[in-house]
Design an enzyme around this catalytic site. Structure first.
Site, PDB file in Angstrom:
ATOM      1  N   ASN A  42       0.845  -1.207   0.000  1.00 24.95           N
ATOM      2  CA  ASN A  42       0.000   0.000   0.000  1.00 24.95           C
ATOM      3  C   ASN A  42       0.878   1.254   0.000  1.00 24.95           C
ATOM      4  O   ASN A  42       1.902   1.313   0.682  1.00 24.95           O
ATOM      5  CB  ASN A  42      -1.020   0.007   1.146  1.00 24.95           C
ATOM      6  CG  ASN A  42      -0.439  -0.232   2.512  1.00 24.95           C
ATOM      7  OD1 ASN A  42       0.589  -0.871   2.669  1.00 24.95           O
ATOM      8  ND2 ASN A  42      -1.110   0.293   3.521  1.00 24.95           N
ATOM      9  N   GLU A  44       0.371   5.204   0.529  1.00 27.35           N
ATOM     10  CA  GLU A  44      -0.603   6.212   0.978  1.00 27.35           C
ATOM     11  C   GLU A  44      -0.215   7.602   0.493  1.00 27.35           C
ATOM     12  O   GLU A  44       0.874   7.826  -0.059  1.00 27.35           O
ATOM     13  CB  GLU A  44      -0.712   6.163   2.503  1.00 27.35           C
ATOM     14  CG  GLU A  44      -1.245   4.811   2.956  1.00 27.35           C
ATOM     15  CD  GLU A  44      -1.556   4.745   4.437  1.00 27.35           C
ATOM     16  OE1 GLU A  44      -1.077   5.597   5.210  1.00 27.35           O
ATOM     17  OE2 GLU A  44      -2.284   3.811   4.828  1.00 27.35           O
ATOM     18  N   CYS A  53      -4.007   0.591  -2.653  1.00 21.69           N
ATOM     19  CA  CYS A  53      -3.906  -0.616  -1.828  1.00 21.69           C
ATOM     20  C   CYS A  53      -2.814  -1.546  -2.354  1.00 21.69           C
ATOM     21  O   CYS A  53      -2.426  -1.489  -3.532  1.00 21.69           O
ATOM     22  CB  CYS A  53      -5.222  -1.380  -1.846  1.00 21.69           C
ATOM     23  SG  CYS A  53      -6.559  -0.608  -0.931  1.00 21.69           S
ATOM     24  N   GLU A  55      -2.976  -4.738  -3.017  1.00 21.75           N
ATOM     25  CA  GLU A  55      -3.441  -5.638  -4.081  1.00 21.75           C
ATOM     26  C   GLU A  55      -3.388  -4.938  -5.427  1.00 21.75           C
ATOM     27  O   GLU A  55      -2.929  -5.484  -6.430  1.00 21.75           O
ATOM     28  CB  GLU A  55      -4.893  -6.072  -3.824  1.00 21.75           C
ATOM     29  CG  GLU A  55      -5.109  -6.844  -2.550  1.00 21.75           C
ATOM     30  CD  GLU A  55      -5.409  -5.964  -1.352  1.00 21.75           C
ATOM     31  OE1 GLU A  55      -4.822  -4.867  -1.221  1.00 21.75           O
ATOM     32  OE2 GLU A  55      -6.236  -6.377  -0.525  1.00 21.75           O
ATOM     33  N   CYS A  86     -10.371  -5.087   0.036  1.00 22.40           N
ATOM     34  CA  CYS A  86     -11.500  -4.150   0.066  1.00 22.40           C
ATOM     35  C   CYS A  86     -12.340  -4.328  -1.214  1.00 22.40           C
ATOM     36  O   CYS A  86     -11.913  -5.007  -2.164  1.00 22.40           O
ATOM     37  CB  CYS A  86     -11.002  -2.716   0.195  1.00 22.40           C
ATOM     38  SG  CYS A  86     -10.204  -2.085  -1.292  1.00 22.40           S
ATOM     39  N   CYS A  89     -10.688  -3.406  -4.587  1.00 22.83           N
ATOM     40  CA  CYS A  89      -9.633  -4.375  -4.945  1.00 22.83           C
ATOM     41  C   CYS A  89     -10.250  -5.681  -5.444  1.00 22.83           C
ATOM     42  O   CYS A  89      -9.719  -6.303  -6.367  1.00 22.83           O
ATOM     43  CB  CYS A  89      -8.708  -4.640  -3.766  1.00 22.83           C
ATOM     44  SG  CYS A  89      -7.535  -3.286  -3.501  1.00 22.83           S
TER      45      CYS A  89
HETATM   46  N1  THU Z   1      -5.313  -1.578   2.497  1.00 18.31           N
HETATM   47  C1  THU Z   1      -4.736  -2.390   1.579  1.00 18.31           C
HETATM   48  O1  THU Z   1      -3.626  -2.135   1.100  1.00 18.31           O
HETATM   49  N2  THU Z   1      -5.423  -3.494   1.202  1.00 18.31           N
HETATM   50  C2  THU Z   1      -6.619  -3.888   1.733  1.00 18.31           C
HETATM   51  O2  THU Z   1      -7.199  -4.871   1.290  1.00 18.31           O
HETATM   52  C3  THU Z   1      -7.216  -3.117   2.817  1.00 18.31           C
HETATM   53  C4  THU Z   1      -6.622  -1.781   3.060  1.00 18.31           C
HETATM   54  C5  THU Z   1      -4.557  -0.390   2.950  1.00 18.31           C
HETATM   55  C6  THU Z   1      -5.098   0.931   2.489  1.00 18.31           C
HETATM   56  C7  THU Z   1      -4.569   1.846   3.556  1.00 18.31           C
HETATM   57  O3  THU Z   1      -3.241   2.239   3.197  1.00 18.31           O
HETATM   58  C8  THU Z   1      -4.493   1.007   4.790  1.00 18.31           C
HETATM   59  O4  THU Z   1      -4.548  -0.342   4.348  1.00 18.31           O
HETATM   60  C9  THU Z   1      -5.619   1.257   5.797  1.00 18.31           C
HETATM   61  O5  THU Z   1      -6.845   1.231   5.181  1.00 18.31           O
END
Ligand code: THU
Length: 129
Positions: A42, A44, A53, A55, A86, A89
């Site tokens: 991920n 940000e 994310c 994935e 999520c 994704c």
């Molecule tokens: N996140 C992911 O990378 N994958 C997921 O399936 C769930 C959420 C990340 C997004 C964000 O950077 C952090 O987790 C919190 O939501």
């Protein structure tokens, strides 16, 4: 490539997570139909909605390298067991599911054993054109 090996690579990838806002590092590793693997984490942003994310970053990594079909994807959240993908994704994984085999989604359960799901199970009636 075993499910365990994919999960190990997802764990490794989570170490490169850029998640200063949520402090929730996630890693992913997918196995493409070519037999090659691609990692993602991920990434940000101060504008939170611009976050990518793990994935989707793995999928972008695979697609820019010419891949179009995902046989399996392992996802690891450092702070959460069973870190399931999520909604967006799930939709993006479904876009690149293997036409013959579907896509296996691999998560680490509470007890440390791996749990597998098919993307169609996680995204029933997903939108497709
Ligand atoms: N996140 C992911 O990378 N994958 C997921 O399936 C769930 C959420 C990340 C997004 C964000 O950077 C952090 O987790 C919190 O939501």
């Amino acid at each position: 490539m075993t499910d365990e090996e994919l999960m190990e690579k997802a764990k490794e990838a989570s170490k490169n997570s850029y998640s200063p806002y949520s402090k929730f590092p996630v890693g992913a590793c997918l196995l493409a139909s070519s037999g090659k693997t691609y990692i993602g984490t991920n990434v940000e942003n101060a504008s939170y909605g611009a976050t990518i994310c793990a994935e989707r970053s793995a999928i972008v990594n695979a697609v820019v390298n010419g891949e179009r079909e995902i046989d399996a994807i392992a996802i690891y959240g450092q702070k959460m067991k069973m870190c399931a993908p999520c909604g967006p994704c799930r939709q993006v994984i479904a876009e690149f599911k293997s036409k013959s085999k579907g896509t296996k989604v691999i998560l680490e359960g509470e007890d440390g054993t791996l749990k597998t799901f098919d993307i169609d199970e996680l995204l029933p009636l997903g939108f497709e054109l």
